[in-house]
Design a protein around this motif. Sequence first.
Motif, PDB file in Angstrom:
ATOM      1  N   HIS A 169       0.879  -1.088   0.163  1.00 58.64           N
ATOM      2  CA  HIS A 169      -0.003  -0.006  -0.114  1.00 58.64           C
ATOM      3  C   HIS A 169       1.056   1.168   0.029  1.00 58.64           C
ATOM      4  O   HIS A 169       1.554   1.491   0.757  1.00 58.64           O
ATOM      5  N   ASP A 180      -0.579   4.451  -0.829  1.00 64.65           N
ATOM      6  CA  ASP A 180      -1.415   5.635  -0.869  1.00 64.65           C
ATOM      7  C   ASP A 180      -0.950   6.906  -0.113  1.00 64.65           C
ATOM      8  O   ASP A 180      -0.969   7.989  -0.404  1.00 64.65           O
ATOM      9  N   TRP A 182      -2.001  10.031  -5.834  1.00 63.53           N
ATOM     10  CA  TRP A 182      -1.098  10.315  -4.785  1.00 63.53           C
ATOM     11  C   TRP A 182       0.206  10.694  -5.097  1.00 63.53           C
ATOM     12  O   TRP A 182       0.855  10.925  -4.091  1.00 63.53           O
TER      13      TRP A 182
END
Length: 697
Positions: free
Chosen positions: A150, A152, A180
Motif C-alpha cells: 500500500h 497511498d 497520490w
Amino acid sequence: MNVLLLLTILPMVLSNTICNNHCTCRHKGRGKNRIYVGTCDGSLKGELTYIPKFPNGTSKVVFINNGLQILSRESLGNISSIHSHVTDLNLKYNKIKYIHNNAFTDMLWLGLLDISGNDQINSSDLANSFNSLPKGYINTLILKSMKLKHIDDLFDGLEGCKIRTITLTNNDIKTFNGKWFAQFQELITLDINWNKISNRNLKLKGLSGLTWLHLGDNPISEIPAFCDDGLFKLTTLHLSHTQIRSFAELKEKFRCLQSLKYLYLNELEINKLHNNTFSALKNLKELNLMKMQGRSLEISPYAFNSSSLDTLSFYMTKRFRFTMWYAKMGTFSPQTLFSQCRNIIALDLSHNVFNFTEKKIRDMFKPLKNLQRLFLEHLQITYIPKYFLHNFPKLRKLSMAKNMIVPWTDGTLTFKDVKSLQILNLENNRISMISSKSIPSNVLDNLKTIDLSNNHFTCSCDLLWFRDWMKSTKVEIKNAKTYKCDNSEFLTKYNPTPESCKNIVLIIAVSIGSLVGVILFATIIVYFCRWRIRFQLYNIRSRYRNYHKLTQNNSVYVAYVIYCYEDLTWVKNKLIKEIEIEQGFKLCIPHRDFEVGKVFADNIVDHMNLSKTVIPIFSNNFSKNEWCLFQLDVARSKLTKEGSLTILPVMLEEVEFKNMNAAIYSFIKLSNYAAWSEDNNAKELFWDKIKDHLKNI
C-alpha cells in the motif's frame, strides 16, 4: 559562514583519510565532471554492520549487501558530517529492519536515495523517515523489491520536495492511483514495473507531467486510457510482458501521445499487427516488438507505417518465418513490409527464420536506403546474399553473428557498393577461410572493428593472407588471440613461410590432412549425435516390440526430474523439500522411483510418459553426464515431435563454455528457464516460477 567556506574549498583530490579495508574509493570522470565514489559491497569482501568514513570529497556512497539492520541518524553519522557532501546514497540489500524518522536529518545534500531490497522495513516507518529528507535537494527515490503493498500515503512526508524520479519495481502493489503523486509537480519518471496492478486498479490521472513510464510485468490486459488521464507529455512508454492480447485499440488509445518517441511492447501474446497501428505517433523514433509470443502472428501489409520511425526491433518473435510460403499464406507482405518506414536507420530481425534464396525476400529491404545498423543474428542462414548489402549505402554496422555462414569466394559481389561499413560482426559462424578476395580492400580500409571469433579456420597456405593482414592492420579485431585453426592451433601462431607453401610435399600433406579432417569431422558429428542416434534406435526397438504411448490422463507424476548424481543432494534437500513435501506436487526422481531390474532406457521413457512436464537441472556435471544428455534428448523429442509434454529448465549453476553443448545452449538461449541463487529474494522468485509452471500444465 565557516561551514559555507569549508564546503567551497573542498579539495578536488581525495584527502589522506584511509579507505576502509572492506571498501574501495575511486573517482569517475574528469575535470568538473569528476566525482568521488566510495563502495562497500558485502558480497565481495564480507559484510559490515556500520557505515565507515570515506575520504573527504566523496559525493557518492554505495553501501550494499551488508548487515546494517538499523538505519538512523547515528548510523549515517560518518557520511553526514560537516566534511561530507554526499549527494547519492545507495543502501541496497542491507537487511535493514528498522528506520528512524530522523534518519536523514543531517544528509543535507542528498539528491538520490536507493534503499531497494530491504524488504523487512515497515512501510509506515519508511513513510515517516521521508520527513527528514532534504526538501530542496532530494529528487530521486528508488524502492525496488521492498514488498510494498500500500503506497497511498507513503510519500506524504515529501510534500514540498522536487521529486523527479520514483522507482517502485518488483513490489506487491495491487492498486495504483496517480493522485497520490499529484503533489510532485516535477515528477517526470515513474517505474512501477513488475507489480500486481490490473486495469481495474490502475488510475493514472494526476501524472500529467510524466515523460517516462514503465508499466511492464503487470497483469494489465487492456491498453490504459492514457488520453483520458492526460498523459500527453510521455516520450517513453513500457508495456512489455503484460497481458495485453490485441493492438486493435492501440491507435485510438495512443491518439494523444504526440510526444511519444520510445515504445516498448516486448513479450506480448499478439496474433496480429494491424495496418497503420503506429502511424498516428508523429514523433515515434524507436519501436520494440521483441519476443512476441503470439502463436500465429500475422503482419498486415502496412503494419510498420511510420515516417518518423528510425529504430525497429523485431527480435526473437516466435522464430517468425520470412519465407515465400508464409507470404503466400498472407502472414506478411514482402513488397510492402518496409515500404512506409523508409527512414529506419537501425533494424534488428535476429532470431527469426529467413530464406534469402528468394529474391522477393531480399528485395523486401530495398526501401531502407537510410539504414545504418542491421542485425541479422541467429537466422539459420548459410551465406551473405550477393547484391544485398548494396541496398544500404549508409550502412555502418552489420551483425550476422550466430548463423551458419560458410566461406564465400567473391567479395566484390557480396560487398558491392558498401562504402560506409565500420563494424562487421560474423562471430560464431562456419567461416573456415578468409582470403584477399573475401572482403574488398576498400571495405577493409574503412572498417574500425571486425569480429570473426568462434569460427574454426582451416589453417593452410590459403589463409596466409588473412594471418598477415591481422598482424599489420589497424582495424580492431575482436578476440583476435582466441582465433583457432580446426586443429586447435592458434591462428596467430600459424607461421608457414611462403617457400614452404610452394613445396609439393606440403601440398600432399595438406591433402592427406584434409582427408583426415573430413574423417575426424564425421567422427565428431557421430560422437556429438550419439545420444540422438541411440534414442532413434530405441524408438525403432520400441515399435518392434509394439510399445505404445501413454496419454496425459494416465499421468502419475507432475514432473520428471533430470539430474546428475553430483546434484542429487540439492534435489533431495531443496527441490523435493519445497516442491513435493511443501507444495504436494509428485515428482519422478529416477534414483527413487525407477523399477529395479528394468532396462534403464525403458525406465526413462516409461516414467517420462507418466509425467506431465520435465525439469532438467542444468549444471557443469549435467553437461558431462551421458545419461543426462540421453534423457534430455528423449524430452526434446517428445516436445518437438509429439508435443506431449513441456520442459522447464533449471539453471543450478552457470555452465562453463567448455562444457556447453548444443542441447543445453538452445534451452538457455531460447527457453524461459529458472535460475537458482542463494539470494533470498531470488530464491522466492525461483520457487514461484517453478510452482506457477507446475500449476498451469
